[in-house]
Design an enzyme around this catalytic site. Structure first.
Site, PDB file in Angstrom:
ATOM      1  N   ARG A 106       8.799   8.192   5.381  1.00 39.24           N
ATOM      2  CA  ARG A 106       8.493   9.585   5.727  1.00 39.24           C
ATOM      3  C   ARG A 106       8.990   9.932   7.128  1.00 39.24           C
ATOM      4  NH1 ARG A 106       2.359   9.833   4.737  1.00 39.24           N
ATOM      5  NH2 ARG A 106       2.656  11.870   5.697  1.00 39.24           N
ATOM      6  N   ASP A 166       0.694   5.500   1.230  1.00 38.20           N
ATOM      7  CA  ASP A 166      -0.135   6.438   1.986  1.00 38.20           C
ATOM      8  C   ASP A 166      -0.776   7.476   1.068  1.00 38.20           C
ATOM      9  OD1 ASP A 166       0.398   5.278   4.432  1.00 38.20           O
ATOM     10  OD2 ASP A 166       2.167   6.528   4.796  1.00 38.20           O
ATOM     11  N   TYR A 190      12.364   3.282  -2.616  1.00 42.94           N
ATOM     12  CA  TYR A 190      11.644   4.561  -2.597  1.00 42.94           C
ATOM     13  C   TYR A 190      12.622   5.707  -2.862  1.00 42.94           C
ATOM     14  CZ  TYR A 190       7.433   2.576  -0.385  1.00 42.94           C
ATOM     15  OH  TYR A 190       6.293   1.864  -0.114  1.00 42.94           O
ATOM     16  N   ARG A 197       0.863  -1.183   0.000  1.00 47.26           N
ATOM     17  CA  ARG A 197       0.000   0.000   0.000  1.00 47.26           C
ATOM     18  C   ARG A 197       0.900   1.232   0.000  1.00 47.26           C
ATOM     19  NH1 ARG A 197      -3.023  -0.630   5.639  1.00 47.26           N
ATOM     20  NH2 ARG A 197      -2.255  -2.747   5.888  1.00 47.26           N
TER      21      ARG A 197
END
Lengths: 250, 250
Positions: free
Chosen positions: A201, A58, A115, A56
């Site tokens: 994050r 965010d 990422y 998933r």
């Protein structure tokens, strides 16, 4: 007599701009990428299609390269990629669709995820929705890279996990973590076998505090060893984050 | 006794995302970059400031590097760039402000302008607002580059000028015109001493018809020699166009 339906499994490689979505995963009363994808597939294939994503993301987070799998009773045509792209909104793009073994799993068979997180050190009118605008701050990138090295000393990243989570384990194997500066653009590349929810994050938010001199790089050890989300910095905003690769051994 | 006010002239180098603006130039009942700039300067300098831009841009067109000049009665501080950036919306960014001779003119002293036009040959969720999405078409870039060479044979570009215009002359000296492909991204770079209103978008629209095989490259000669806007192709959309440089001999 036996009645036997053969199902075929396909992988989809795609990308999306997360700006208008509450993340990848289907949820009630909120628009998701997965919902758009399943609606398009089901309409075109005239079959109720469910997808399973590599992970998933965010709200607001983007994906340059992500995968999902789906099962169907009929072989799909070469035209499906083009037809899906015509059907889907402009912010979701299908790159390719290809058959895999019927037990190959988009989430469980992924060996790594990569990422990228973008920060703009100058006010940039063109990256307002794709980079954290930190032109009011002065960041010491070498300190942020010192902190990256410390990440490799650990495997339990509970301090960077969302407080309420259904993860059974908070163990992640870190493969890469590096800040690169190109002009006024700062890019963080991080790769691991898996990531906890909100983890990138939270790491970026903490590293920015290190770059700004509020925390010393060495203090990252204490943050991680605390195994407490409150020990780390606040999360960096979602719009600077891109899932850029998911690894498989097809 | 004489009362004599010395005015000082400054140049501003800046960039903007044109998405939310009806072009650069102030106009009644429509938001413009110039209006935002003058409002910010007048508020910060506590003086009624008027600016003169290097040129106008159409609705939705972007500028990576553009200049304007303004006159003031008081020398400006080094802090002005930062204060303007804090005051202005996120889609306008000031790069630098520097003094010039009091007759140096942002529009008339510009020796060349360079534009870039971006086309995406794959559906790209991240360039929806900064590139013409032409993934449904197949374009022959070599034919488009053949057409570029023909541009250099001419100076009168009436065929690419907006029908109603107050231009006294439609003569432009072409310095560069070239298509480059990088993966699925196509970039057109065009540089000239001046451009007529709508000219780059009309050229790009015509070149895309050449790339798609609807017009042969040689036919561009007839289009230009017709001196009639209806001879050329339709304009490419504004959101793919960037003013990227304006030349001065300071």
């Amino acid at each position: 007599m036996w009645s036997y339906i053969i199902t075929l499994r396909y992988f989809i490689e795609f990308s999306y701009n997360g700006k208008n979505y509450f993340g990848y995963q289907i949820q009630p009363d909120a628009i998701s990428v997965q919902e758009e994808l399943e609606k398009a597939l089901s309409t075109i294939l005239r079959e109720d299609i469910k997808t399973t994503g590599a992970g998933r993301t965010d709200t607001g987070v983007h994906a340059k390269k992500i995968f999902a799998h789906f099962d169907t009773e009929n072989p799909v045509s070469d035209q499906l990629t083009h037809r899906l792209n015509s059907f889907l909104p402009p912010d979701i793009s299908i790159k390719r669709i290809f058959p895999v073994r019927d037990d190959f799993h988009a989430r469980f068979d992924a060996t790594y995820r990569t990422y990228e997180y973008y920060i703009s050190l100058e006010k940039n009118p063109f990256t307002q929705e794709s980079a954290w605008q930190l032109w009011r701050r002065s960041l010491d990138v070498s300190k942020m890279n010192e902190a990256c090295k410390i990440l490799f000393e650990y495997e339990d990243f509970t301090s960077f996990a969302k407080l309420k989570t259904d993860n059974k384990t908070n163990i992640c194997k870190m493969y890469k973590a590096e800040w690169e500066q190109n002009g006024s653009e700062l890019k963080f590349t991080v790769s691991a076998n898996r990531f906890l929810r909100n983890m990138v994050r939270a790491i970026v938010g903490t590293m920015v505090e290190i770059g700004a001199g509020k925390i010393q790089p060495e203090e990252l050890r204490r943050v991680i060893e605390d195994k407490n989300r409150n020990a780390a910095g606040t999360s960096a905003p979602g719009h600077g984050l891109f899932l850029v690769d998911v690894g498989y051994e097809f």
